[in-house]
Scaffold this motif. Structure first.
Motif, PDB file in Angstrom:
ATOM      1  N   ARG A  91      -4.452  23.824 -38.569  1.00  0.00           N
ATOM      2  CA  ARG A  91      -3.623  24.936 -39.032  1.00  0.00           C
ATOM      3  C   ARG A  91      -3.953  26.260 -38.345  1.00  0.00           C
ATOM      4  NH1 ARG A  91       0.161  25.876 -40.246  1.00  0.00           N
ATOM      5  NH2 ARG A  91       0.125  27.091 -42.168  1.00  0.00           N
ATOM      6  N   LEU A  92      -5.063  26.297 -37.589  1.00  0.00           N
ATOM      7  CA  LEU A  92      -5.462  27.536 -36.923  1.00  0.00           C
ATOM      8  C   LEU A  92      -4.509  27.909 -35.797  1.00  0.00           C
ATOM      9  CD1 LEU A  92      -9.311  26.933 -36.596  1.00  0.00           C
ATOM     10  CD2 LEU A  92      -8.195  28.567 -38.140  1.00  0.00           C
ATOM     11  N   ALA A  93      -4.443  29.192 -35.509  1.00  0.00           N
ATOM     12  CA  ALA A  93      -3.696  29.660 -34.344  1.00  0.00           C
ATOM     13  C   ALA A  93      -4.261  28.982 -33.098  1.00  0.00           C
ATOM     14  CB  ALA A  93      -3.802  31.172 -34.228  1.00  0.00           C
ATOM     15  N   PRO A  94      -3.418  28.476 -32.211  1.00  0.00           N
ATOM     16  CA  PRO A  94      -3.912  27.751 -31.035  1.00  0.00           C
ATOM     17  C   PRO A  94      -4.540  28.675 -30.002  1.00  0.00           C
ATOM     18  CG  PRO A  94      -1.543  28.025 -30.913  1.00  0.00           C
ATOM     19  CD  PRO A  94      -1.947  28.541 -32.266  1.00  0.00           C
ATOM     20  N   ALA A  95      -5.359  28.093 -29.150  1.00  0.00           N
ATOM     21  CA  ALA A  95      -5.941  28.839 -28.040  1.00  0.00           C
ATOM     22  C   ALA A  95      -4.847  29.193 -27.031  1.00  0.00           C
ATOM     23  CB  ALA A  95      -7.031  28.012 -27.362  1.00  0.00           C
ATOM     24  N   ASP A  96      -5.053  30.297 -26.317  1.00  0.00           N
ATOM     25  CA  ASP A  96      -4.121  30.738 -25.278  1.00  0.00           C
ATOM     26  C   ASP A  96      -4.945  31.180 -24.077  1.00  0.00           C
ATOM     27  OD1 ASP A  96      -2.164  31.753 -23.683  1.00  0.00           O
ATOM     28  OD2 ASP A  96      -1.338  33.140 -25.157  1.00  0.00           O
ATOM     29  N   PRO A  97      -5.337  30.240 -23.216  1.00  0.00           N
ATOM     30  CA  PRO A  97      -6.200  30.579 -22.083  1.00  0.00           C
ATOM     31  C   PRO A  97      -5.608  31.655 -21.176  1.00  0.00           C
ATOM     32  CG  PRO A  97      -6.065  28.204 -22.379  1.00  0.00           C
ATOM     33  CD  PRO A  97      -5.033  28.803 -23.283  1.00  0.00           C
ATOM     34  N   ALA A  98      -4.294  31.750 -21.104  1.00  0.00           N
ATOM     35  CA  ALA A  98      -3.653  32.721 -20.220  1.00  0.00           C
ATOM     36  C   ALA A  98      -4.027  34.154 -20.586  1.00  0.00           C
ATOM     37  CB  ALA A  98      -2.134  32.541 -20.251  1.00  0.00           C
ATOM     38  N   ARG A  99      -4.250  34.394 -21.881  1.00  0.00           N
ATOM     39  CA  ARG A  99      -4.648  35.747 -22.291  1.00  0.00           C
ATOM     40  C   ARG A  99      -6.091  35.792 -22.790  1.00  0.00           C
ATOM     41  NH1 ARG A  99      -4.369  36.591 -27.800  1.00  0.00           N
ATOM     42  NH2 ARG A  99      -3.369  34.953 -29.043  1.00  0.00           N
ATOM     43  N   GLY A 100      -6.837  34.745 -22.478  1.00  0.00           N
ATOM     44  CA  GLY A 100      -8.248  34.721 -22.835  1.00  0.00           C
ATOM     45  C   GLY A 100      -8.528  34.537 -24.304  1.00  0.00           C
ATOM     46  N   ALA A 101      -7.584  33.952 -25.042  1.00  0.00           N
ATOM     47  CA  ALA A 101      -7.754  33.766 -26.481  1.00  0.00           C
ATOM     48  C   ALA A 101      -8.285  32.368 -26.776  1.00  0.00           C
ATOM     49  CB  ALA A 101      -6.433  33.984 -27.205  1.00  0.00           C
ATOM     50  N   ARG A 102      -9.329  32.275 -27.598  1.00  0.00           N
ATOM     51  CA  ARG A 102      -9.911  30.986 -27.967  1.00  0.00           C
ATOM     52  C   ARG A 102      -9.217  30.360 -29.165  1.00  0.00           C
ATOM     53  NH1 ARG A 102     -16.189  30.842 -28.601  1.00  0.00           N
ATOM     54  NH2 ARG A 102     -15.776  28.629 -28.219  1.00  0.00           N
ATOM     55  N   GLY A 103      -8.298  31.087 -29.763  1.00  0.00           N
ATOM     56  CA  GLY A 103      -7.599  30.567 -30.927  1.00  0.00           C
ATOM     57  C   GLY A 103      -8.254  30.998 -32.222  1.00  0.00           C
ATOM     58  N   GLY A 104      -7.712  30.481 -33.322  1.00  0.00           N
ATOM     59  CA  GLY A 104      -8.216  30.848 -34.637  1.00  0.00           C
ATOM     60  C   GLY A 104      -9.618  30.314 -34.889  1.00  0.00           C
ATOM     61  N   LEU A 105     -10.216  30.798 -35.980  1.00  0.00           N
ATOM     62  CA  LEU A 105     -11.586  30.428 -36.336  1.00  0.00           C
ATOM     63  C   LEU A 105     -11.628  29.975 -37.782  1.00  0.00           C
ATOM     64  CD1 LEU A 105     -14.543  30.603 -35.104  1.00  0.00           C
ATOM     65  CD2 LEU A 105     -14.770  32.703 -36.442  1.00  0.00           C
ATOM     66  N   LEU A 106     -12.274  28.833 -38.010  1.00  0.00           N
ATOM     67  CA  LEU A 106     -12.597  28.359 -39.357  1.00  0.00           C
ATOM     68  C   LEU A 106     -14.083  28.578 -39.575  1.00  0.00           C
ATOM     69  CD1 LEU A 106     -12.339  26.718 -42.015  1.00  0.00           C
ATOM     70  CD2 LEU A 106     -12.549  24.635 -40.627  1.00  0.00           C
ATOM     71  N   VAL A 107     -14.434  29.267 -40.657  1.00  0.00           N
ATOM     72  CA  VAL A 107     -15.837  29.483 -41.006  1.00  0.00           C
ATOM     73  C   VAL A 107     -16.061  28.833 -42.365  1.00  0.00           C
ATOM     74  CG1 VAL A 107     -17.667  31.170 -41.354  1.00  0.00           C
ATOM     75  CG2 VAL A 107     -15.828  31.644 -39.718  1.00  0.00           C
ATOM     76  N   GLU A 108     -16.888  27.800 -42.373  1.00  0.00           N
ATOM     77  CA  GLU A 108     -17.116  27.020 -43.591  1.00  0.00           C
ATOM     78  C   GLU A 108     -18.605  26.926 -43.866  1.00  0.00           C
ATOM     79  OE1 GLU A 108     -18.422  24.094 -45.991  1.00  0.00           O
ATOM     80  OE2 GLU A 108     -18.210  23.228 -43.971  1.00  0.00           O
ATOM     81  N   GLY A 109     -19.021  27.342 -45.063  1.00  0.00           N
ATOM     82  CA  GLY A 109     -20.449  27.316 -45.356  1.00  0.00           C
ATOM     83  C   GLY A 109     -20.760  27.549 -46.810  1.00  0.00           C
ATOM     84  N   THR A 110     -22.043  27.758 -47.074  1.00  0.00           N
ATOM     85  CA  THR A 110     -22.559  27.841 -48.443  1.00  0.00           C
ATOM     86  C   THR A 110     -23.566  28.982 -48.531  1.00  0.00           C
ATOM     87  OG1 THR A 110     -22.329  25.449 -48.653  1.00  0.00           O
ATOM     88  CG2 THR A 110     -23.694  26.541 -50.273  1.00  0.00           C
ATOM     89  N   CYS A 111     -23.574  29.666 -49.680  1.00  0.00           N
ATOM     90  CA  CYS A 111     -24.578  30.707 -49.898  1.00  0.00           C
ATOM     91  C   CYS A 111     -25.070  30.655 -51.338  1.00  0.00           C
ATOM     92  CB  CYS A 111     -24.008  32.092 -49.585  1.00  0.00           C
ATOM     93  SG  CYS A 111     -22.748  32.664 -50.736  1.00  0.00           S
ATOM     94  N   ASP A 112     -26.138  31.398 -51.609  1.00  0.00           N
ATOM     95  CA  ASP A 112     -26.614  31.461 -52.989  1.00  0.00           C
ATOM     96  C   ASP A 112     -25.738  32.431 -53.785  1.00  0.00           C
ATOM     97  OD1 ASP A 112     -27.436  33.951 -52.140  1.00  0.00           O
ATOM     98  OD2 ASP A 112     -29.565  33.623 -52.496  1.00  0.00           O
ATOM     99  N   GLU A 113     -26.043  32.584 -55.059  1.00  0.00           N
ATOM    100  CA  GLU A 113     -25.158  33.299 -55.971  1.00  0.00           C
ATOM    101  C   GLU A 113     -25.019  34.775 -55.650  1.00  0.00           C
ATOM    102  OE1 GLU A 113     -27.400  31.086 -56.766  1.00  0.00           O
ATOM    103  OE2 GLU A 113     -26.139  29.495 -57.607  1.00  0.00           O
ATOM    104  N   ILE A 114     -26.018  35.391 -55.020  1.00  0.00           N
ATOM    105  CA  ILE A 114     -25.933  36.818 -54.700  1.00  0.00           C
ATOM    106  C   ILE A 114     -25.929  37.076 -53.200  1.00  0.00           C
ATOM    107  CG2 ILE A 114     -26.892  37.564 -56.902  1.00  0.00           C
ATOM    108  CD1 ILE A 114     -29.584  37.930 -55.538  1.00  0.00           C
ATOM    109  N   GLY A 115     -25.756  36.032 -52.419  1.00  0.00           N
ATOM    110  CA  GLY A 115     -25.563  36.204 -50.985  1.00  0.00           C
ATOM    111  C   GLY A 115     -26.802  36.536 -50.180  1.00  0.00           C
ATOM    112  N   ARG A 116     -27.988  36.186 -50.672  1.00  0.00           N
ATOM    113  CA  ARG A 116     -29.204  36.453 -49.905  1.00  0.00           C
ATOM    114  C   ARG A 116     -29.403  35.442 -48.783  1.00  0.00           C
ATOM    115  NH1 ARG A 116     -33.745  36.084 -54.260  1.00  0.00           N
ATOM    116  NH2 ARG A 116     -32.446  34.238 -54.640  1.00  0.00           N
TER     117      ARG A 116
END
Length: 276
Positions: free
Chosen positions: A137-162
């Motif tokens: 579903r991410l925006a596709p890469a566009d090498p012609a304009r140097g774009a790597r495309g969209g980014l998915l950031v998936e992860g986990t943190c503790d309750e207060i973000g330390r």
């Protein structure tokens, strides 16, 4: 903002617990590393997927991204209709809320999807399929304009973000793993193991790359103990510098000073697992 028609959201309802400022470390990293991509996009759309019972993380994401890319719009997506209804009063210029799940119910291809503490409650066997669906579903890469495309950031943190660990993925798949922490609360780097994302948390056992990485990081941290007299930040920087001699660290001192370190996904990818 145009919604994408859906028959039924993809995913399951999770606990939805959240706290203000919980995702600040992830947001700062996204702004620093993906801000240029957002600025060069004509209509940058970011998705806060699974923002939870309160809309604070979506509101914060809007303000943090607009500090580096002022045209960015944020859409909070939640699978629980009651949470969407509760969030609607917080809508503002550039911020909207939608009912949906992993299908991402937008007509636009997002430049960013942030999924924090969402897959934590899923099985490891489900991660690869979810990643593939979201990356598609991410925006596709566009090498012609140097774009790597969209980014998915998936992860986990503790309750207060330390303490926070996340995987960054592009349209092509996983790219990097980032560990981020408030250094004053850290006894040793392997304390972050409890916040590994679902793709890695069950792989912190002998014979797996992530276990070897954390072992080596603890050794580098111990060797850097003399730098503790200058503060935890200097000790972390020295430990990461030593770690980089054997592991493919992709960032530099500017990010290390924030209590971060980023390595290539390929170096930590599970052996023989479905998530590669």
């Amino acid at each position: 903002m145009t919604a994408r028609p859906i028959a039924r959201p993809v995913g399951t309802v999770t606990r939805g617990t959240t706290n203000p400022n919980r995702l600040r470390r992830m947001d700062r990293w996204i702004a620093a590393t993906h801000g240029a991509e957002l600025r060069r996009t004509a209509d940058p759309v970011a998705v806060d997927l699974g923002y939870g019972a309160s809309p604070w993380t979506a509101v914060e994401l809007l303000h943090r991204l607009r500090s580096v890319a002022p045209r960015t719009r944020v859409v909070g997506v939640e699978i629980e209709p009651a949470r969407v209804a509760a969030a609607r009063p917080f809508e503002q210029d550039g911020l909207a809320f939608r009912h949906g799940g992993f299908e991402i119910p937008l007509a636009a291809r997002p430049s960013l999807i942030r999924a924090a503490n969402v897959l934590r409650q899923y099985d490891e066997s489900e991660v690869a399929a979810v990643w593939a669906r979201l990356c598609a579903r991410l925006a596709p890469a566009d090498p012609a304009r140097g774009a790597r495309g969209g980014l998915l950031v998936e992860g986990t943190c503790d309750e207060i973000g330390r303490r926070h660990v996340w995987v960054a993925l592009g349209p092509e798949g996983p790219r990097t793993v980032t560990l981020a922490t408030r250094l004053g609360s850290l006894d040793r780097p392997s304390d972050l193991a409890e916040r590994l994302p679902k793709a890695l948390i069950h792989r912190n056992v002998p014979g797996e790359p992530v276990h070897a990485f954390l072992r080596d990081f603890d050794r580098a941290w111990a060797a850097a103990a003399p730098y503790a007299s200058y503060g935890a930040r200097q000790r972390w920087i020295r430990a990461v510098r030593d770690l980089a001699a054997d592991w493919p660290v992709t960032d530099g001192p500017a990010r290390w000073r924030q209590g971060e370190v980023t390595v290539t996904w390929a170096a930590l990818a599970p052996r023989g697992g479905a998530v590669r």
